[in-house]
Structure formats: structure tokens, C-alpha cells
Write a protein that holds these residues in place. Structure first.
Motif, PDB file in Angstrom:
ATOM      1  N   ASP A 197      -5.668   3.041   7.928  1.00  0.00           N
ATOM      2  CA  ASP A 197      -7.117   2.766   7.915  1.00  0.00           C
ATOM      3  C   ASP A 197      -7.471   1.283   7.926  1.00  0.00           C
ATOM      4  N   GLN A 231      -7.829   9.038   9.466  1.00  0.00           N
ATOM      5  CA  GLN A 231      -7.431  10.347   8.966  1.00  0.00           C
ATOM      6  C   GLN A 231      -6.017  10.252   8.406  1.00  0.00           C
ATOM      7  N   ILE A 232      -5.697  11.180   7.531  1.00  0.00           N
ATOM      8  CA  ILE A 232      -4.378  11.139   6.881  1.00  0.00           C
ATOM      9  C   ILE A 232      -3.264  11.284   7.910  1.00  0.00           C
ATOM     10  N   THR A 246      -2.893  -1.297   3.585  1.00  0.00           N
ATOM     11  CA  THR A 246      -3.750  -1.370   2.396  1.00  0.00           C
ATOM     12  C   THR A 246      -5.032  -0.547   2.506  1.00  0.00           C
ATOM     13  N   ASN A 278      -7.174  19.621   7.337  1.00  0.00           N
ATOM     14  CA  ASN A 278      -6.748  19.211   8.671  1.00  0.00           C
ATOM     15  C   ASN A 278      -5.429  18.452   8.648  1.00  0.00           C
ATOM     16  N   GLY A 289       0.821  -1.204   0.000  1.00  0.00           N
ATOM     17  CA  GLY A 289       0.000   0.000   0.000  1.00  0.00           C
ATOM     18  C   GLY A 289       0.851   1.249   0.000  1.00  0.00           C
ATOM     19  N   GLN A 347      -6.646   6.640  -0.713  1.00  0.00           N
ATOM     20  CA  GLN A 347      -7.938   7.349  -0.660  1.00  0.00           C
ATOM     21  C   GLN A 347      -7.799   8.858  -0.634  1.00  0.00           C
ATOM     22  N   PRO A 384      -1.070   7.308   2.628  1.00  0.00           N
ATOM     23  CA  PRO A 384      -0.296   8.054   3.637  1.00  0.00           C
ATOM     24  C   PRO A 384       0.467   7.137   4.592  1.00  0.00           C
ATOM     25  N   ALA A 385      -0.131   6.013   5.010  1.00  0.00           N
ATOM     26  CA  ALA A 385       0.539   5.117   5.958  1.00  0.00           C
ATOM     27  C   ALA A 385       1.742   4.447   5.303  1.00  0.00           C
ATOM     28  N   SER A 429       1.961  -1.615  -4.442  1.00  0.00           N
ATOM     29  CA  SER A 429       0.685  -0.939  -4.251  1.00  0.00           C
ATOM     30  C   SER A 429      -0.074  -0.842  -5.556  1.00  0.00           C
ATOM     31  N   VAL A 482      -1.190  -7.091  -4.201  1.00  0.00           N
ATOM     32  CA  VAL A 482      -0.775  -8.274  -3.451  1.00  0.00           C
ATOM     33  C   VAL A 482      -1.991  -9.187  -3.310  1.00  0.00           C
ATOM     34  N   ASN A 518      -2.002   1.671  -6.261  1.00  0.00           N
ATOM     35  CA  ASN A 518      -1.876   3.053  -6.727  1.00  0.00           C
ATOM     36  C   ASN A 518      -0.986   3.820  -5.755  1.00  0.00           C
TER      37      ASN A 518
HETATM   38  C1  LIG Z   1     -13.334  11.334  -0.268  1.00  0.00           C
HETATM   39  C2  LIG Z   1     -12.422  11.275   0.931  1.00  0.00           C
HETATM   40  C3  LIG Z   1     -12.067  12.440   1.580  1.00  0.00           C
HETATM   41  C4  LIG Z   1     -11.212  12.405   2.704  1.00  0.00           C
HETATM   42  N1  LIG Z   1     -10.869  13.576   3.290  1.00  0.00           N
HETATM   43  C5  LIG Z   1      -9.996  13.568   4.322  1.00  0.00           C
HETATM   44  C6  LIG Z   1      -9.578  14.793   4.918  1.00  0.00           C
HETATM   45  O1  LIG Z   1     -10.009  15.889   4.534  1.00  0.00           O
HETATM   46  N2  LIG Z   1      -8.687  14.710   5.957  1.00  0.00           N
HETATM   47  C7  LIG Z   1      -8.185  13.522   6.422  1.00  0.00           C
HETATM   48  O2  LIG Z   1      -7.358  13.526   7.333  1.00  0.00           O
HETATM   49  N3  LIG Z   1      -8.591  12.357   5.878  1.00  0.00           N
HETATM   50  C8  LIG Z   1      -9.478  12.349   4.843  1.00  0.00           C
HETATM   51  N4  LIG Z   1      -9.881  11.155   4.302  1.00  0.00           N
HETATM   52  C9  LIG Z   1      -9.400   9.895   4.904  1.00  0.00           C
HETATM   53  C10 LIG Z   1      -7.970   9.571   4.450  1.00  0.00           C
HETATM   54  O3  LIG Z   1      -7.898   9.628   3.049  1.00  0.00           O
HETATM   55  C11 LIG Z   1      -7.568   8.203   4.971  1.00  0.00           C
HETATM   56  O4  LIG Z   1      -7.664   8.174   6.370  1.00  0.00           O
HETATM   57  C12 LIG Z   1      -6.122   7.862   4.576  1.00  0.00           C
HETATM   58  O5  LIG Z   1      -5.954   7.930   3.181  1.00  0.00           O
HETATM   59  C13 LIG Z   1      -5.748   6.469   5.056  1.00  0.00           C
HETATM   60  O6  LIG Z   1      -4.457   6.181   4.618  1.00  0.00           O
HETATM   61  P1  LIG Z   1      -3.919   4.671   4.467  1.00  0.00           P
HETATM   62  O7  LIG Z   1      -2.536   4.785   3.952  1.00  0.00           O
HETATM   63  O8  LIG Z   1      -4.141   3.947   5.723  1.00  0.00           O
HETATM   64  O9  LIG Z   1      -4.866   3.963   3.414  1.00  0.00           O
HETATM   65  P2  LIG Z   1      -5.292   4.341   1.930  1.00  0.00           P
HETATM   66  O10 LIG Z   1      -5.217   5.792   1.699  1.00  0.00           O
HETATM   67  O11 LIG Z   1      -6.583   3.653   1.717  1.00  0.00           O
HETATM   68  O12 LIG Z   1      -4.168   3.666   1.024  1.00  0.00           O
HETATM   69  C14 LIG Z   1      -4.122   2.273   0.870  1.00  0.00           C
HETATM   70  C15 LIG Z   1      -3.197   1.908  -0.273  1.00  0.00           C
HETATM   71  O13 LIG Z   1      -3.108   0.480  -0.359  1.00  0.00           O
HETATM   72  C16 LIG Z   1      -3.295   0.058  -1.710  1.00  0.00           C
HETATM   73  N5  LIG Z   1      -3.811  -1.318  -1.694  1.00  0.00           N
HETATM   74  C17 LIG Z   1      -5.002  -1.766  -1.219  1.00  0.00           C
HETATM   75  N6  LIG Z   1      -5.078  -3.118  -1.334  1.00  0.00           N
HETATM   76  C18 LIG Z   1      -3.911  -3.515  -1.889  1.00  0.00           C
HETATM   77  C19 LIG Z   1      -3.366  -4.779  -2.255  1.00  0.00           C
HETATM   78  N7  LIG Z   1      -4.025  -5.929  -2.074  1.00  0.00           N
HETATM   79  N8  LIG Z   1      -2.138  -4.821  -2.810  1.00  0.00           N
HETATM   80  C20 LIG Z   1      -1.421  -3.684  -3.006  1.00  0.00           C
HETATM   81  N9  LIG Z   1      -1.896  -2.444  -2.674  1.00  0.00           N
HETATM   82  C21 LIG Z   1      -3.109  -2.375  -2.123  1.00  0.00           C
HETATM   83  C22 LIG Z   1      -4.233   1.088  -2.280  1.00  0.00           C
HETATM   84  O14 LIG Z   1      -4.152   1.105  -3.689  1.00  0.00           O
HETATM   85  C23 LIG Z   1      -3.680   2.372  -1.641  1.00  0.00           C
HETATM   86  O15 LIG Z   1      -2.575   2.861  -2.343  1.00  0.00           O
HETATM   87  C24 LIG Z   1     -10.721  11.157   3.181  1.00  0.00           C
HETATM   88  C25 LIG Z   1     -11.084   9.980   2.520  1.00  0.00           C
HETATM   89  C26 LIG Z   1     -11.922  10.025   1.417  1.00  0.00           C
HETATM   90  C27 LIG Z   1     -12.292   8.747   0.708  1.00  0.00           C
END
Ligand SMILES: Cc1cc2nc3c(=O)[nH]c(=O)nc-3n(C[C@H](O)[C@H](O)[C@H](O)COP(=O)(O)OP(=O)(O)OC[C@H]3O[C@@H](n4cnc5c(N)ncnc54)[C@H](O)[C@@H]3O)c2cc1C
Length: 384
Positions: free
Chosen positions: A354, A362-363, A190, A129, A91, A120, A94-95, A114, A161, A116
């Protein structure tokens, strides 16, 4: 290879991913911006029947969305890598991206796999924020994350994956494009994916009026009528943005609107938004493309039809855990259970963001958890 065309819009993060995928595989393509060029948008609809981007056309092949498995089938190559990485991060949201910055700074050999880059957050119209920015679009913020990672010595694979197994003290990570990679530890980052409406006909109208990405497909509905389903922050911000693009916006809210006051104030400024509450979408209608929805009043059971060209589902998310089912413990909501240091119940497997049982989605939290997971990986590897 026949000529390749990518129909895209400027705002669409997935369009950027398709183009990055093609560039990585040295595939030449023509980029057609259907958000800016009405004639090109009409050409795309006539050729593909799609009201959603990206659409990639190569001869008889048509790939809808940033569909890594299909793109890999048509353009990619398989193979097997022998290097054992210290850590594979699944993935690049942000994480995952933050974890990668930390693991490489600790001189751990790192691979990110990943689907992408950006996750999200790329779908957010405006982030207000994340510290250091008063307001920034999701795409701009994640480009900054990506830029920081690109300057480091990280192996980045755009792939999905599909499974992880233990093999002689290491982890064997398998991907959709039939590749396998080895690592001494794994960080699962992910995230989550949008929940679908669960209404009959949803698949038929997918990309033909039904979408989960208003940031991507919104511009294709200029001066048309659309519905946004949901009552949280994501739904309200999508309604605010679509009110500027579409003629009429219908918000379909199941119970109450639960969004931040700052967004609610902005929503009230738009006269072309009608709120239908407490309603659920009960049916979709149309022939080749969506032309309307039926909504049911959750109290009286009465139904009514609304003519719309597009419906955007903004009704929450579910964790992406398919690849690690059986490897780590999940809670009732399907999230990976982690302790305060991002450890799962499976030694050597860490999780962040997430996808985990941590409440805040949150990001800034995901980025912080990614950093924590990376530091914990280093401690784990030192103790081996
Ligand atoms: C429309 C919208 C608006 C938002 N607005 C805000 C905001 O204003 N402020 C804020 O703090 N948060 C906001 N959020 C929430 C924030 O985007 C998420 O909390 C944050 O992106 C979580 O990060 P993450 O890295 O945990 O997961 P994600 O951002 O979900 O990233 C997961 C990654 O894993 C990849 N992945 C998934 N499954 C697989 C697999 N099997 N193999 C390989 N790769 C995989 C995905 O392609 C992606 O690149 C918003 C979310 C949405 C949908």
C-alpha cells in the motif's frame, strides 16, 4: 518496576501488539478485558478517562494505544547491532511478511523492523476476498501470516524506523528506540495509516470518544450512540458491525457512498443506521469526553448537532513514508514510485504494498508485491 496493567478487548489487534511487546521485554502484566467485563471498563474510564484500548498503566505512567515510542521509553532498551543483514524489511503487514517468507527461502539473512505485526488488515472485521478463505477476520488471517514467518529464521524487531542512510555500500537503518541496523538492501513495506478528521479538538478527544479503529474500540460503545465518518467499504463495514453493538449509528457521508453492493445490502438490514449525506463533521463537543458532533450540509451550509458518545473516522489513509523521504522518489499522493518489479529510483531500495504507487490497495495485492520485491532483492544482491 511497578505493577503493569493492560486494558484491552478481545478483538483489538493493537492490544495483542502491546502484550507481545511486553512479553518480548520480559515485563509481567495483568490483562484486563474491558470488552467482556463492564466493571473493568468502568474502572478503566474512571482511572484513565479513556474510551479506547489498549491502555497500559504502570505506576504513574499511562500509555494510550500501541505507541511503540512511548512503550520503548518506559519499558524498552536501546543498543546497536553490528550484523549486516542481506535485507531489512520495514513493516510487517501482508507485504512485509510475505517478502520475509520469500527472502528467507532464498537463504537471505533477513530482519523485519515493524511497529506492529499484521498491519491494517488487522482492523478488518471480515475479509471475503483473500483466496483460500470464504470469510476470515483480519486478525485470524494475519495470525496465519505471522505463524508462517515465526517458523523461519528471521530477526523481528518491534520498533519504528525513523531514517535510512547509505553507509559504505550498505544501508544504515535507524529506529526510534535509538538502535541502528545495517543491511545490503531494504524493502519498504510500511503501508498506510488512517487519515484523521482534521477537526478542532480531535487531539483532546482522542481515545475519549474519537477513534480510527472500530474493531478495537467498538465494544466500549455497547448500547450507546456513535457516528461513523466516511462512505467507502471501510466505513460501511464499520457501520454494519457497530449496528450490532451500538444503540444508534449515524453515518456521516461527504458525497456518495462508494462501497461494494454486498456490503450495501447488509447495511440496509440494520434499522438503527441513519445516513447523513452530503455532510462533513465541522466540530466536536464535550467536556472531558465526547458528547456530540456538529455536521455541516455541504450543499446548503446548514449545520446540525448530533448527540453521540463515539465517532469513528473511516475516511481513508495516507502512505507511511516519513522514514524514506529524500531517499526515494514519491508521487503526488506521497506514495513511493515503483516499477513493475518493485524497484524504486534508489538502487538497493525496493518497495511493496500500500505504500507504493501500485493502484490496488488489497491484501492479496500487497502480499503478491511483497513476493515480487523479495525476488528482486535476490537478483539485485546476486549482481553485486
Ligand atoms: C478497516 C480495513 C478493512 C480492510 N479490508 C480489506 C479486505 O476486506 N480485503 C482486502 O484485500 N484488503 C482490505 N483492506 C486493505 C488491506 O488491509 C491493505 O491493502 C493491506 O493491509 C496492505 O498491506 P501492506 O503490507 O502494504 O501495509 P500495511 O498493512 O499498512 O502494513 C504496514 C506495516 O508497516 C508498519 N510500519 C509503518 N511505518 C513504519 C515505520 N516507520 N517503521 C516500522 N514499521 C512501520 C506498520 O506498523 C505495519 O505493520 C482493509 C483495510 C482496512 C483499514
Amino acid at each position: 518496576m511497578p505493577k503493569v496493567k493492560v486494558y484491552s478487548t478481545k478483538q483489538c489487534p493493537y492490544c495483542r501488539m502491546v502484550k507481545a511487546f511486553l512479553e518480548k521485554n520480559n515485563i509481567e502484566y495483568e490483562d484486563v478485558d474491558v470488552g467482556a467485563d463492564t466493571a473493568a471498563a468502568e474502572e478503566m474510564v474512571a482511572l484513565t478517562g479513556q474510551y479506547g484500548v489498549p491502555v497500559t498503566v504502570a505506576g504513574d505512567e499511562m500509555i494510550i494505544g500501541f505507541d511503540v515510542p512511548r512503550l520503548t521509553e518506559v519499558f524498552g532498551a536501546g543498543g546497536r547491532e553490528e550484523e549486516v543483514f542481506d535485507v531489512i524489511i520495514m513493516g510487517a503487514g501482508p507485504a512485509g511478511l510475505t517478502a520475509a517468507v520469500y527472502t528467507t527461502r532464498k537463504l537471505l539473512s533477513t530482519m523485519i523492523i515493524s511497529e506492529n505485526i499484521g498491519g491494517q488488515a488487522m482492523e478488518s472485521w471480515a475479509i471475503e476476498n483473500y483466496m483460500g478463505y470464504r470469510m476470515v477476520s483480519g486478525e485470524d488471517l494475519m495470525s496465519k501470516f505471522e505463524e508462517q514467518v515465526r517458523n523461519l529464521n528471521i530477526h523481528l524487531e518491534l520498533d519504528r524506523v525513523t531514517g535510512i542512510t547509505r553507509k559504505d555500500g550498505t544501508f544504515l537503518v535507524k529506529t526510534f528506540s535509538d538502535r541502528s541496523f545495517l543491511a545490503r538492501s531494504v524493502i519498504v513495506a510500511t503501508g498506510r495509516r488512517p487519515r484523521r478528521l482534521g477537526v478542532e479538538g480531535e487531539d483532546r478527544f482522542w481515545g475519549r470518544g474519537v477513534s480510527v479503529c472500530s474493531t478495537c474500540d467498538g465494544p466500549l460503545f455497547r448500547d450507546r450512540d456513535v457516528a461513523i465518518v466516511g462512505g467507502g467499504n471501510a466505513a460501511v463495514t464499520a457501520a454494519i458491525e457497530m449496528a450490532r453493538i451500538a444503540r444508534q449509528v449515524h453515518m456521516i457521508v461527504r458525497s456518495t457512498i462508494r462501497a461494494d453492493a454486498v456490503y450495501l445490502d447488509r447495511l440496509k438490514e440494520h434499522e438503527n443506521v441513519t445516513i447523513h449525506r452530503p455532510f462533513t463533521v465541522s466540530a466536536l463537543s464535550g467536556e472531558s469526553v465526547l458528547t456530540g458532533i456538529r455536521i455541516r450540509n455541504n450543499e446548503s451550509g446548514d449545520e446540525e448537532e448530533i448527540a453521540v458518545d463515539g465517532v469513528f473516522a473511516e475516511i481513508g489513509h495516507e502512505p507511511n513514508v516519513d522514514a524514506v523521504r529524500g531517499l526515494v522518489a514519491l508521487n503526488d499522493g506521497g506514495e513511493i514510485i515503483v516499477d513493475e518489479n518493485c524497484r524504486t529510483d534508489s538502487p538497493g531500495v525496493f518497495a511493496a504494498g500500500d505504500v507504493t504507487s501500485i493502484k490496488g490497495k488489497q491484501i492479496i495485492i500487497a502480499a503478491g508485491e511483497g513476493a515480487k520485491a523479495a525476488l528482486e532483492v535476490q537478483a539485485y544482491l546476486l549482481a553485486q
